[in-house]
Write a protein that holds these residues in place. Structure first.
Motif, PDB file in Angstrom:
ATOM      1  N   ALA A 118     -79.668-125.201  76.144  1.00  0.00           N
ATOM      2  CA  ALA A 118     -79.961-125.423  77.564  1.00  0.00           C
ATOM      3  C   ALA A 118     -81.110-124.519  78.022  1.00  0.00           C
ATOM      4  N   ASP A 119     -81.106-123.294  77.537  1.00  0.00           N
ATOM      5  CA  ASP A 119     -82.158-122.350  77.900  1.00  0.00           C
ATOM      6  C   ASP A 119     -83.522-122.839  77.396  1.00  0.00           C
ATOM      7  N   ALA A 120     -83.551-123.324  76.153  1.00  0.00           N
ATOM      8  CA  ALA A 120     -84.806-123.841  75.598  1.00  0.00           C
ATOM      9  C   ALA A 120     -85.269-125.071  76.382  1.00  0.00           C
ATOM     10  N   HIS A 121     -84.332-125.955  76.714  1.00  0.00           N
ATOM     11  CA  HIS A 121     -84.679-127.147  77.503  1.00  0.00           C
ATOM     12  C   HIS A 121     -85.277-126.743  78.849  1.00  0.00           C
ATOM     13  N   ALA A 122     -84.699-125.714  79.450  1.00  0.00           N
ATOM     14  CA  ALA A 122     -85.193-125.275  80.760  1.00  0.00           C
ATOM     15  C   ALA A 122     -86.641-124.788  80.658  1.00  0.00           C
ATOM     16  N   ARG A 123     -87.044-124.344  79.459  1.00  0.00           N
ATOM     17  CA  ARG A 123     -88.445-123.932  79.252  1.00  0.00           C
ATOM     18  C   ARG A 123     -89.330-125.095  78.859  1.00  0.00           C
ATOM     19  N   GLY A 124     -88.779-126.314  78.851  1.00  0.00           N
ATOM     20  CA  GLY A 124     -89.582-127.482  78.517  1.00  0.00           C
ATOM     21  C   GLY A 124     -89.550-127.846  77.040  1.00  0.00           C
ATOM     22  N   ALA A 125     -88.668-127.191  76.277  1.00  0.00           N
ATOM     23  CA  ALA A 125     -88.601-127.463  74.832  1.00  0.00           C
ATOM     24  C   ALA A 125     -87.645-128.621  74.530  1.00  0.00           C
ATOM     25  N   TYR A 126     -87.769-129.147  73.322  1.00  0.00           N
ATOM     26  CA  TYR A 126     -86.851-130.160  72.793  1.00  0.00           C
ATOM     27  C   TYR A 126     -86.838-129.953  71.293  1.00  0.00           C
ATOM     28  N   PHE A 127     -85.806-130.457  70.611  1.00  0.00           N
ATOM     29  CA  PHE A 127     -85.660-130.160  69.188  1.00  0.00           C
ATOM     30  C   PHE A 127     -85.799-131.389  68.291  1.00  0.00           C
ATOM     31  N   GLY A 128     -84.951-132.361  68.479  1.00  0.00           N
ATOM     32  CA  GLY A 128     -85.016-133.537  67.608  1.00  0.00           C
ATOM     33  C   GLY A 128     -83.775-133.709  66.749  1.00  0.00           C
ATOM     34  N   GLN A 129     -83.358-132.634  66.066  1.00  0.00           N
ATOM     35  CA  GLN A 129     -82.171-132.751  65.215  1.00  0.00           C
ATOM     36  C   GLN A 129     -81.302-131.499  65.292  1.00  0.00           C
ATOM     37  N   PRO A 130     -80.837-131.158  66.504  1.00  0.00           N
ATOM     38  CA  PRO A 130     -80.045-129.927  66.615  1.00  0.00           C
ATOM     39  C   PRO A 130     -78.606-130.107  66.110  1.00  0.00           C
TER      40      PRO A 130
END
Ligand SMILES: Nc1ncnc2c1ncn2[C@@H]1O[C@H](COP(=O)(O)OP(=O)(O)O)[C@@H](O)[C@H]1O
Ligand SMILES: [Mg+2]
Length: 263
Positions: A118-130
């Motif tokens: 959630a913290d990474a998403h809040a910075r505009g990040a995304y992963f793909g295969q978490p």
């Protein structure tokens, strides 16, 4: 592809070699047809190149995520279709296995990982295969992320990619929450409430329900799809994950009947 652990200048590192394009193309094509047909953008599979192209994507994604303040491996070296990556420690999957069914321990680990996503998403990040095997948790509890050879933004928007992350994550976690899906759904809904647009994209997976009912007569695995959906419908997020999971297995079993039902 191969991933090999090694020691470089006294430190643990991972040599990742990217093999040529894989054999999943057909299955991916079917999944893409379903995701498009049902208008569930977050389930569209990104292209899965091999070799040097996969390496380029992973190197670029590692740089982007690092710049967004997300803990990812450093690139220590590279070849035409290989990367040498710094070690981030044990995987979340290994820690979940080590917890050996201890619910309090599993919840504590899972909650830390959910917060990190959630913290990474809040910075505009995304992963793909978490998935648990692509997330690391070191001795001091720091959460890291690995494995970025495909880029969902090639086929979807950022909110859809973040929705996809939650779907993937829930999918990967389901087996550790067998019989306790409510506990997982609670933790997930707590963070997703803060991102209504992302939650709405994830929620579209509910569309698979009508589809599964239509194919309910097809045989055991199809009924299993419908059953998983109906049984877990009460929770908001998890259902689709289960469906997506079952659907994946099912596609990999090669039950191509599915195609006929789509059109
Ligand atoms: N930088 C790293 N730190 C810790 N473990 C790693 C790292 N890179 C790879 N691994 C280990 O190797 C496994 C496979 O690497 P991954 O990048 O996920 O490749 P694949 O595409 O084969 O899944 C991971 O699940 C993890 O156990
Ligand atoms: Mg992996």
């Amino acid at each position: 592809m191969g991933v090999e652990s090694m020691v470089v200048a006294g430190r643990d590192a991972w040599l990742k070699a990217y093999a040529d394009g894989d054999s999943r193309q057909f299955g991916l094509g079917i999944l893409d047809a379903i995701a498009r047909g049902l208008d569930i953008g977050a389930l569209r599979p990104p292209p899965h190149p091999g070799g040097g192209e996969a390496k380029q994507i992973e190197a670029r994604r590692l740089a982007e995520l690092g710049a967004q303040g997300v803990r990812v491996p450093r690139v220590l070296g590279e070849g035409a279709s290989t990367l040498l990556l710094s070690n981030l420690g044990d995987t979340f999957a290994a820690q979940l296995r080590a917890a050996d069914g201890d619910a309090a321990r599993i919840d504590a680990l899972t909650s830390a990982v959910i917060d990190a996503i959630a913290d990474a998403h809040a910075r505009g990040a995304y992963f793909g295969q978490p998935l648990p095997r692509n997330i690391t948790l070191d001795e001091s509890g720091r959460v890291g992320f690995i494995d970025f050879e495909e880029d969902p933004l090639e086929v979807m928007s950022l909110p859809q990619a973040q929705a996809r992350d939650w779907l993937m994550f829930a999918f990967g976690m389901a087996k550790y929450y067998d019989g306790r899906t409510d506990a997982l759904a609670d933790m997930l809904s707590r963070v997703m409430r803060r991102e209504p647009e992302v939650a709405a994209h994830a929620g579209r997976v509910g569309r698979l329900k009508g589809f599964a009912q239509r194919i309910g007569w097809l045989g055991r695995s199809a009924r299993h799809v419908a059953h998983s959906i109906l049984v877990v419908r009460a929770a908001t997020l998890l259902p689709m994950l289960l469906v997506a999971a079952v659907l994946w297995d099912w596609l990999e079993d090669g039950e191509i009947e599915l195609l006929r039902m789509m059109f």
